[in-house]
Scaffold this motif. Structure first.
Motif, short mmCIF file in Angstrom:
data_model
loop_
_atom_site.label_atom_id
_atom_site.label_comp_id
_atom_site.label_asym_id
_atom_site.label_seq_id
_atom_site.Cartn_x
_atom_site.Cartn_y
_atom_site.Cartn_z
N ASP A 35 5.55 -8.64 7.32
CA ASP A 35 6.56 -8.31 6.05
C ASP A 35 6.30 -8.47 4.96
N ARG A 36 5.46 -9.58 4.51
CA ARG A 36 5.23 -9.90 3.00
C ARG A 36 4.10 -9.00 2.76
N GLU A 37 3.07 -8.66 3.74
CA GLU A 37 2.08 -7.74 3.40
C GLU A 37 2.51 -6.24 3.29
N LEU A 38 3.53 -5.94 3.92
CA LEU A 38 3.86 -4.52 3.60
C LEU A 38 4.66 -4.56 2.44
N LEU A 39 5.84 -5.40 2.37
CA LEU A 39 6.82 -5.28 1.32
C LEU A 39 6.69 -6.18 0.11
N GLY A 40 5.86 -7.07 0.23
CA GLY A 40 5.62 -7.93 -1.06
C GLY A 40 6.40 -8.85 -0.93
N GLU A 41 6.41 -10.05 -2.02
CA GLU A 41 7.31 -10.86 -2.28
C GLU A 41 8.03 -11.13 -3.45
N GLU A 42 9.25 -11.60 -3.75
CA GLU A 42 9.66 -11.73 -5.20
C GLU A 42 9.04 -12.99 -5.68
N GLY A 43 8.39 -12.67 -7.01
CA GLY A 43 7.74 -13.64 -7.62
C GLY A 43 6.24 -14.11 -7.09
N GLY A 44 5.94 -12.93 -6.15
CA GLY A 44 4.55 -13.03 -5.62
C GLY A 44 3.78 -11.62 -6.24
N LYS B 273 12.58 1.74 8.33
CA LYS B 273 13.82 1.58 7.44
C LYS B 273 13.43 2.09 5.91
N PHE B 274 11.96 1.70 5.32
CA PHE B 274 11.70 2.27 4.31
C PHE B 274 11.57 3.62 4.31
N LEU B 275 11.09 4.53 5.15
CA LEU B 275 10.99 5.86 5.09
C LEU B 275 12.21 6.54 5.14
N ASP B 276 13.23 6.03 5.74
CA ASP B 276 14.45 6.64 5.76
C ASP B 276 15.15 6.57 4.28
N GLY B 277 14.89 5.83 3.54
CA GLY B 277 15.50 5.87 2.39
C GLY B 277 14.47 5.74 1.12
N LEU C 60 12.83 -0.12 -1.29
CA LEU C 60 12.14 -1.23 -0.79
C LEU C 60 12.88 -2.25 -1.36
N ARG C 61 12.63 -3.26 -0.51
CA ARG C 61 13.29 -4.68 -0.97
C ARG C 61 12.36 -5.76 -0.67
N ARG C 62 11.87 -6.35 -1.84
CA ARG C 62 10.80 -7.42 -1.53
C ARG C 62 11.41 -8.74 -0.76
N ILE C 63 10.53 -9.39 -0.10
CA ILE C 63 11.06 -10.52 0.58
C ILE C 63 11.52 -11.52 -0.53
N GLY C 64 12.66 -11.98 -0.38
CA GLY C 64 13.40 -12.88 -1.43
C GLY C 64 14.22 -12.16 -2.61
N SER C 65 14.28 -10.87 -2.43
CA SER C 65 14.63 -10.28 -3.57
C SER C 65 16.19 -9.85 -3.05
N GLY C 66 16.94 -9.69 -4.06
CA GLY C 66 18.42 -9.06 -3.51
C GLY C 66 18.71 -7.56 -4.27
N ARG C 67 17.59 -7.05 -4.68
CA ARG C 67 17.68 -5.85 -5.02
C ARG C 67 16.79 -4.69 -4.56
N GLU C 68 16.96 -3.50 -4.28
CA GLU C 68 16.06 -2.46 -3.92
C GLU C 68 15.39 -1.92 -4.88
N VAL C 69 14.20 -1.34 -4.72
CA VAL C 69 13.36 -0.62 -5.45
C VAL C 69 13.17 0.81 -5.00
N GLU C 70 13.46 1.85 -5.79
CA GLU C 70 13.24 3.31 -5.36
C GLU C 70 11.74 3.56 -5.55
N LEU C 71 10.95 3.95 -4.54
CA LEU C 71 9.57 4.34 -4.82
C LEU C 71 9.21 5.94 -4.23
N SER C 72 8.36 6.51 -4.84
CA SER C 72 7.86 7.66 -4.80
C SER C 72 6.20 7.72 -4.19
N LEU C 73 5.92 8.07 -3.21
CA LEU C 73 4.80 8.28 -2.46
C LEU C 73 4.80 9.01 -1.19
#
Length: 332
Positions: A75-84, A115-119, A122-135
Motif C-alpha cells: 500500500d505504501r509502495e503504490l500510494l506513498g506516505e504523507e511526509g514520506g 479504487k484509484f482507477l475508478d476515480g 489518490l490518498r497517501r497513507i496517513g493523509s486526509g486529502r485526495e490528489v487528482e492524477l492524470s496518467l
C-alpha cells in the motif's frame, strides 16, 4: 546471401499492433492490458505506446513496477506516505504507470488499484486529502487473467477496468513472417553498439532462424543474435555463429518435424480424434501449457479451444510426445 529487406512484406501482426498503439496514443488516459507469453514484446509495446503518447514531452515519466516484487508494504509502495516518499502511482503522474505481471499483484493491492482507477484520485497513507492524477495505466500479463478470475486469484472488476483496451501478443512461433525482419533490426542495433560490421545473415542461417521454434520468443531471438555477433568473423552471420544446437535444435529436415504419427503394428490408421488429442498435447507442450498461446498457434479463438479441450478430455498434463505411436485398441 540474405539482405533481410522487409520493406515489401505484407502487413504483419506486429504492424497491426503498432497501428492499434498509434490510435491508443490519442487517448492518453485509457488503460491498456497487454497479454502474451514471456518474451513476446509486452514491455517493448508499452514503452512504444508511452513514447507515442508523449512525443513532445520526453520528460513524461514512465514508471515500471514489477508486481511480483512488491513487499508486504504494497500500500505504501503504490500510494506513498504523507511526509514520506511518493508512491509508484503518484510518481507516474503525467505519464505512464507500467504494471508488469499484473496477475502477481496481491489481492489487497488489486483492490487499491481498482479504487484509484475508478476515480483517478489518490490518498497517501496517513493523509486526509485526495490528489487528482492524470496518467495511463498499462498492465502486462504472461498468464490468462480470465483463468485466474475463475480461481479467485484475480479481481474480475479490476480486469474489466484494465481491459478497456486489451491487446494480445502471440508467441513468435505464431508469427514466423516477423522473425527475419526482427533479426534485421536486432542485427543493426547490436552491430552499431558493438562496432562490428555485420550486415545480415547467410542464406543457411536465415533459413534455420526462420524454422527455429523460439520458445523464448522475441527475447530469445535477440539473445541468439547477440551471442552470434560476438563470435562472428564475417559481414554475414553464419549457421555456426547462430549456434542453435546449443538449444537442442538441429537444422536437418529430419529434426524439423513438429509432430508425426507412426503407423500402428496392425497397419490400421488411428481415429482422427486420437490424432487430434495427441496433436493438442504436442502444441501445449510447445507452449509450456499456456492454453491461450496454444489457441493462437492453432488459429482458433480461446473459448473455442477450451471447449475442444473439454470434448477431447485433455487435462492439465501437457506431456504429449513429439512422435505419437497409436495402438489399434485406441480406435473407436
Amino acid at each position: 546471401m540474405s539482405s533481410l529487406n522487409s520493406s515489401n512484406m505484407a502487413k504483419t501482426a506486429m504492424d497491426r499492433l503498432r497501428e492499434q498503439l498509434s490510435r491508443l496514443a490519442q487517448s492518453p488516459g485509457t488503460p491498456v492490458l497487454l497479454v502474451g507469453p514471456p518474451g513476446s514484446g509486452k514491455q517493448h509495446s508499452a514503452e512504444l505506446l508511452h513514447r507515442q503518447t508523449h512525443p513532445q514531452s520526453p520528460e513524461a515519466p514512465l514508471v515500471c513496477v514489477d508486481c511480483s516484487a512488491l513487499t508486504r508494504d504494497f500500500d505504501r509502495e503504490l500510494l506513498g506516505e504523507e511526509g514520506g516518499r511518493r508512491g509508484w502511482v503518484e510518481a507516474a503522474n503525467g505519464g505512464t504507470l507500467l504494471l508488469r505481471e499484473i496477475t502477481a499483484l496481491p489481492l489487497g493491492a488489486q483492490a487499491l488499484l481498482l479504487k484509484f482507477l475508478d476515480g483517478m484520485r489518490l490518498r497517501r497513507i496517513g493523509s486526509g486529502r485526495e490528489v487528482e492524477l492524470s496518467l495511463r495505466v498499462v498492465a502486462t500479463s504472461s498468464r490468462e487473467p480470465l483463468e485466474l478470475i475463475k480461481t479467485e486469484q484475480f479481481h474480475e472488476s479490476l480486469y474489466r477496468r484494465l481491459a478497456v483496451f486489451r491487446l494480445e501478443l502471440p508467441p513468435l512461433a505464431a508469427r514466423k513472417e516477423e522473425i527475419l525482419p526482427l533479426a534485421e533490426r536486432f542485427i543493426a542495433e547490436l552491430a552499431a553498439r558493438s562496432g562490428k560490421r555485420v550486415t545480415g545473415l547467410s542464406e543457411p542461417a536465415a533459413t534455420a532462424l526462420s524454422r527455429y521454434p523460439f520458445p523464448g520468443n522475441v527475447r530469445e531471438l535477440r539473445a541468439v543474435l547477440e551471442r552470434a555477433l560476438v563470435s562472428a568473423e564475417d559481414s554475414q552471420l553464419s549457421l555456426r555463429d547462430l549456434d542453435l544446437e546449443r538449444s537442442g535444435f538441429r537444422a536437418s529436415p529430419q529434426t524439423l518435424r513438429f509432430f508425426e504419427v507412426e503407423t500402428p503394428d496392425d497397419g490400421i490408421p488411428p481415429a482422427l480424434e486420437v490424432i487430434e488429442k495427441a496433436y493438442v498435447h504436442r502444441v501445449l507442450e510447445h507452449t509450456g501449457g499456456r492454453r491461450m498461446a496454444a489457441a493462437q498457434l492453432l488459429g482458433i479463438s480461446y473459448p473455442t479451444f477450451l471447449k475442444r479441450l473439454r470434448e477431447l478430455g485433455v487435462d492439465d498434463g501437457h506431456s504429449g510426445p513429439r512422435t505419437m505411436r497409436v495402438a489399434s485398441a485406441a480406435r473407436r
